[in-house]
Design an enzyme around this catalytic site. Structure first.
Site, short mmCIF file in Angstrom:
data_model
loop_
_atom_site.label_atom_id
_atom_site.label_comp_id
_atom_site.label_asym_id
_atom_site.label_seq_id
_atom_site.Cartn_x
_atom_site.Cartn_y
_atom_site.Cartn_z
N HIS A 139 30.77 167.00 100.96
CA HIS A 139 30.66 168.63 101.00
C HIS A 139 30.48 169.03 102.48
O HIS A 139 29.93 168.11 103.38
CB HIS A 139 29.51 169.03 100.14
CG HIS A 139 29.89 169.04 98.71
ND1 HIS A 139 30.17 167.82 97.84
CD2 HIS A 139 30.44 170.19 97.90
CE1 HIS A 139 30.22 168.26 96.72
NE2 HIS A 139 30.79 169.58 96.58
N LYS A 143 25.15 171.94 102.67
CA LYS A 143 25.11 171.58 101.19
C LYS A 143 23.52 170.92 101.03
O LYS A 143 23.23 170.13 101.82
CB LYS A 143 25.85 170.82 100.52
CG LYS A 143 25.65 170.58 98.97
CD LYS A 143 26.88 170.05 98.22
CE LYS A 143 26.43 169.64 96.90
NZ LYS A 143 26.03 170.89 95.88
P1 NAD Z 1 24.57 179.73 99.87
O1 NAD Z 1 23.47 179.26 100.45
O2 NAD Z 1 25.74 179.84 100.65
O3 NAD Z 1 24.33 180.81 99.01
C1 NAD Z 1 23.24 181.03 98.07
C2 NAD Z 1 22.61 182.48 98.16
O4 NAD Z 1 21.68 182.67 97.27
C3 NAD Z 1 21.96 182.74 99.26
O5 NAD Z 1 22.87 184.03 99.91
C4 NAD Z 1 20.46 182.94 99.14
O6 NAD Z 1 19.89 183.90 99.93
C5 NAD Z 1 20.72 183.38 97.64
N1 NAD Z 1 19.47 182.86 96.91
C6 NAD Z 1 18.75 181.78 96.81
N2 NAD Z 1 17.57 181.89 96.42
C7 NAD Z 1 17.46 182.97 95.78
C8 NAD Z 1 16.64 183.75 94.73
N3 NAD Z 1 15.52 183.10 94.36
N4 NAD Z 1 17.15 184.88 94.18
C9 NAD Z 1 18.27 185.60 94.90
N5 NAD Z 1 19.06 185.18 95.70
C10 NAD Z 1 18.89 183.87 96.11
O7 NAD Z 1 25.19 178.60 98.96
P2 NAD Z 1 26.57 178.56 98.03
O8 NAD Z 1 27.62 177.38 99.02
O9 NAD Z 1 27.11 179.74 97.72
O10 NAD Z 1 26.09 177.81 96.85
C11 NAD Z 1 25.14 178.06 95.94
C12 NAD Z 1 24.83 177.35 94.96
O11 NAD Z 1 25.91 177.09 94.03
C13 NAD Z 1 24.09 175.92 95.27
O12 NAD Z 1 23.69 175.48 94.18
C14 NAD Z 1 25.77 175.26 95.15
O13 NAD Z 1 25.51 173.72 94.78
C15 NAD Z 1 26.40 175.71 93.94
N6 NAD Z 1 27.93 175.47 93.89
C16 NAD Z 1 28.25 175.40 92.55
C17 NAD Z 1 29.69 175.28 92.41
C18 NAD Z 1 30.39 175.39 90.97
O14 NAD Z 1 31.47 175.23 90.87
N7 NAD Z 1 29.27 175.37 89.92
C19 NAD Z 1 30.54 175.65 93.51
C20 NAD Z 1 29.95 175.73 94.61
C21 NAD Z 1 28.66 175.75 94.89
#
Ligand code: NAD
Length: 253
Positions: A139, A143
């Protein structure tokens, strides 16, 4: 259908908002993140946007999963949790919430990985137990959790295919000179550049090996899958659901 996105300012939050442009039947009821940003319609008050919403789509951080699920229960809103790295508290909260609302927790919402998980379950079931299983994932450098939630889901499917408890056969990422335990499922992790998500599952026997894998090149696949899952979840009976139910890919293990 009306959805609320939690983590709306993040990589996945933005990808989901972009994907919404192709789904006019789905309206954005609210966009939530840690800090409000009026210019992008982002606020911090989850309760106020859940009123009148149908589904919460959460791609944020594991620390808020339990509280977000509790808010969904208060408002009778279905919950799709795509956040990975969930701990015991979040897992318990998902189980509790599922007695009151429909809940789907998916470490990967893509069609390809959902199919891969089922293929891995089948391969592990079909191959003799002396085939070693090693899972490699890569990744982007930002991450936070490792191994990825998808790698763990693949490991769980492999253990399940062998009729074993994942906890009993889960290996660590290998360091030092300790020999491999028989039956252990090993994990290797790459964190580099802007990799969106690569997963390979190696089944290695004496004299032959099979690799099943998936490479994501665009976050849009997770976003499209998340919207598909949200639509599917809306109006369902309370309970615990999986991506394999949404995509109709269930194989007989
Ligand atoms: P990122 O860091 O770009 O975005 C996360 C966002 O969530 C940020 O804007 C952050 O400020 C916000 N956030 C964090 N804690 C918060 C809270 N308590 N309340 C409100 N907002 C909050 O990360 P990303 O790449 O978008 O990934 C987010 C999550 O999704 C990770 O856990 C990642 O592993 C997961 N993910 C899952 C999939 C899937 O297919 N299920 C795919 C990609 C990423």
């Amino acid at each position: 259908m009306r959805v609320v996105i939690v983590g709306a300012a993040g990589r996945m939050g933005c990808a989901i908002r972009e994907a919404l442009a192709h789904r006019p039947e789905i309206q954005l009821a609210g966009a939530i993140d840690r800090e409000a940003d009026a210019s992008r319609g982002i606020s911090t008050d989850l309760d106020s946007v859940l009123r009148g919403a149908d589904v919460m789509i959460d791609f944020s951080s594991p620390s808020s999963t339990a509280a977000n699920l509790a808010a969904c229960v208060r408002h009778g809103v279905a919950a799709l949790v795509g956040t990975t790295g969930l701990g015991d508290e979040a897992a318990r909260a998902a189980t509790e919430a599922s007695s009151r609302i429909p809940v789907l927790v998916a470490a990967n919402t893509s069609l390809g990985v959902t199919l891969l998980i089922e293929l891995v379950r089948q391969a592990a079931k079909a191959l003799p137990a002396d085939f070693d299983i090693e899972i490699t994932e890569g990744h982007h450098r930002h991450k936070k959790d490792a191994p990825s939630g998808t790698a763990l889901a693949l490991g769980r499917a492999a253990a399940d295919g062998r009729g074993l408890s994942f906890e009993a056969v889960r290996g660590s990422t290998r360091e030092g000179e300790a020999p491999r335990r028989a039956g252990e499922i090993g994990f290797s992790v790459i964190r580099a550049g802007d990799l969106v998500g690569d997963h390979d599952v190696l089944f290695a026997g004496e004299g032959e090996r099979i690799t099943l894998g998936h490479q994501a090149t665009d976050r849009a696949i997770f976003a499209r899958g998340a919207l598909k899952a949200a639509s599917w979840l809306s109006g369902r009976a309370p309970g615990r659901y999986q991506m394999v139910d949404v995509l109709g890919l269930k194989t007989s293990a």
